[in-house]
Design an enzyme around this catalytic site. Structure first.
Site, short mmCIF file in Angstrom:
data_model
loop_
_atom_site.label_atom_id
_atom_site.label_comp_id
_atom_site.label_asym_id
_atom_site.label_seq_id
_atom_site.Cartn_x
_atom_site.Cartn_y
_atom_site.Cartn_z
CE LYS A 276 -3.34 -2.34 2.79
NZ LYS A 276 -3.92 -2.42 4.11
NE ARG A 277 4.86 0.90 4.60
CZ ARG A 277 5.28 -0.36 4.67
NH1 ARG A 277 6.12 -0.84 3.79
NH2 ARG A 277 4.84 -1.13 5.62
#
Ligand SMILES: [Zn+2]
Length: 507
Positions: A276-277
């Site tokens: 998700k980063r």
């Protein structure tokens, strides 16, 4: 609902498909975690739930897990529903849409959790834990020092009711823990098969109600699934390990559990975790870049699970029809985003072919063009013609806003010297082409126009045919590469092509 327990117990997928008709209405749900916006993994979980519900005549329910107050992101809930609507898989029941089993936000269902906690406390299946954070921290440190996995030592299980009353009278803060019984049963997951996890032997009693009066995921999940009459839970593989805990809670509460199907993880094609980063796995990112929802749904179902055979170009109705929970494998699904442009090209072509969808593309492009070329308006027929001619070449609709296509929206400036350097017959070419275009005014096709250009321009003495084409492309578009000259002419229209040719070559 009654049938569901039998299915869960028998765990026979064949019978699940066989008796679909008799268990209507199936209810069916996905819970999306609220700490983040919808990403590819979440979209896939939602899609599989949606497909399963639609295939079996059930309802697709979206419930918001918002009980962890420290992880709330303002706007995330709306963002997720927006994205599901964008993807064409809106929930039947949700915070925004409502439904018979609302509210659909866990933070508004606290009384239901408190009721369940009360019942568990009264039956002795749960107890209050007054351990201080300092004590819990010590247990953790001690375990780590011995290289063991930290677990709560269940000390408060053994408090007498008099001790509990005394602590309550002193207003000491507490949490409520579920007393894990030993000897958990095996259960049959609809994807992973028979699963056994003796949770009491590896974990301390889990907290079900926190000090702030909010439930933990485990309790809220069980209470909501039961109260919302959910029949099937399709969720990510990461929850498989918690399922035994959930089933023990159902047993302690005397409730029938739903059937569970855990979906294998969605990973990058090299097997690494979708992070998700990285930011570029959020659906919003693909929306902004102009991808069509169909391309996104197609690629996330084309990595080996739930369908027999991979093929590019499946539409949502086809996905519903071909979807089969039995062919979801336990292998991780590997997502190859390098293939996304090809998925996009195929689906954009399909959209261009369908009149309704083409109209949507035209409207979208008109908006984008207004933003880019202030005050300029381009009519529907013009844009439609361009789309049809470019079908199969475009990957994204927004490709048409790139410099390569700016000739479609503004007249290029062409240097006379460049033209005369290419050919000494520039003005002959000009008048020849204007004649051809005049003749083609009322009735022509790409093939016809190409043939006409070729047969006339091949007869020039001093200019090779390919050089004439280079010259004309420059005249029409100001660039050296791009679609064929005939396509450029048909895109621009005969009148506009004549104007450009005359202006550059016949003055
Ligand atoms: Zn305790």
């Amino acid at each position: 609902m009654k049938k569901m327990k039998e299915i869960c117990g028998a765990g026979n997928l064949q019978s699940l498909n066989g008796i679909t008709g008799s268990m209507n209405p199936q209810r069916h749900f996905v819970e999306l975690h609220m700490e983040s916006f919808l990403h590819l993994g979440g979209l896939r979980t939602a899609l599989y739930n949606y497909l399963f519900a639609k295939k079996h005549g059930g309802n697709f329910i979206l419930r918001l897990e918002d009980t962890d107050r420290s992880r709330l992101v303002p706007g995330a809930a709306d963002g997720i529903e927006d994205m599901l609507e964008w993807a064409g898989i809106p929930p039947d029941e949700s915070p925004r849409r409502g439904g018979l089993f609302g509210p659909y936000e866990q933070s508004q269902r606290l009384s239901l959790y408190h009721e369940a906690v009360q019942a568990l406390l009264e039956s002795g299946s749960a107890y209050r834990c007054f351990c201080t954070p300092q004590r819990l921290e010590l247990i953790k440190k001690e375990a780590l020092r011995r290289r063991q996995t930290p677990r709560y030592d269940n000390r408060c299980r053994h408090l007498t009711s008099a001790q509990v009353q005394e602590k309550l009278a002193q207003n000491l803060p507490f949490v409520v823990r579920f007393q894990l019984p030993s000897g958990a049963h095996s259960f049959q997951d609809l994807v992973f098969g028979w699963t056994h996890h003796d949770v009491a032997s590896v974990e301390g009693d889990p907290v079900i109600l926190k000090g702030d009066g909010f439930p933990t995921y485990h309790l809220a999940n069980v209470v909501d699934d039961y109260k919302m009459a959910v029949s099937h839970v399709l969720r990510g593989e990461e929850w498989l390990i918690s399922t035994t805990k959930h089933l023990l809670l159902y047993r302690a509460l005397g409730w029938r559990p739903p059937a569970y199907a855990h979906l294998p993880l969605l990973l990058n094609k090299d097997g690494s975790k979708l992070s998700k980063r990285q930011g570029d796995i959020f659906i919003q990112h693909f929306v902004q870049r102009g991808y069509l929802p169909d391309a996104m749904l197609d690629i996330i179902t084309n990595c080996g699970s739930g369908f027999t055979g991979n093929q590019i170009g499946r539409t949502l109705p086809e996905l519903i029809e071909q979807y089969n929970l039995q062919s979801v494998s336990t292998h991780s699904a590997l997502l190859d985003l390098d293939k996304l442009p090809e998925f996009s090209r195929v689906h954009l072509s399909r959209w261009i072919e369908g009149a309704d969808m083409r109209a949507q593309l035209v409207a979208r492009l008109q908006t984008l063009l207004r933003e880019k070329y202030k005050d300029a308006t381009f009519d529907r027929e013009y844009i439609e013609r361009i789309l049809v001619l470019r079908k199969g070449h475009l990957i994204l609709l927004t490709d048409l806003l790139s410099p390569d296509y700016s000739y479609l929206w503004v007249r290029p400036s062409v240097q006379q010297e460049d033209l005369h350097r290419l050919s000494s017959e520039a003005s002959e070419i000009g008048s020849l082409v204007v004649q051809i275009l005049h003749k083609s005014r009322h009735d022509t096709s790409l093939e016809l126009l190409s043939r006409e250009l070729k047969s006339h321009l091949q007869q020039l003495k001093a200019t090779k045919y390919s050089t004439s084409m280079q010259l004309l492309r420059l005249v029409l578009s100001g660039i050296k590469k791009g679609p064929s000259v005939a396509e450029m002419m048909l895109s621009l229209g005969v009148e506009e092509s004549i104007i450009r040719v005359q202006k550059a070559l016949c003055s």
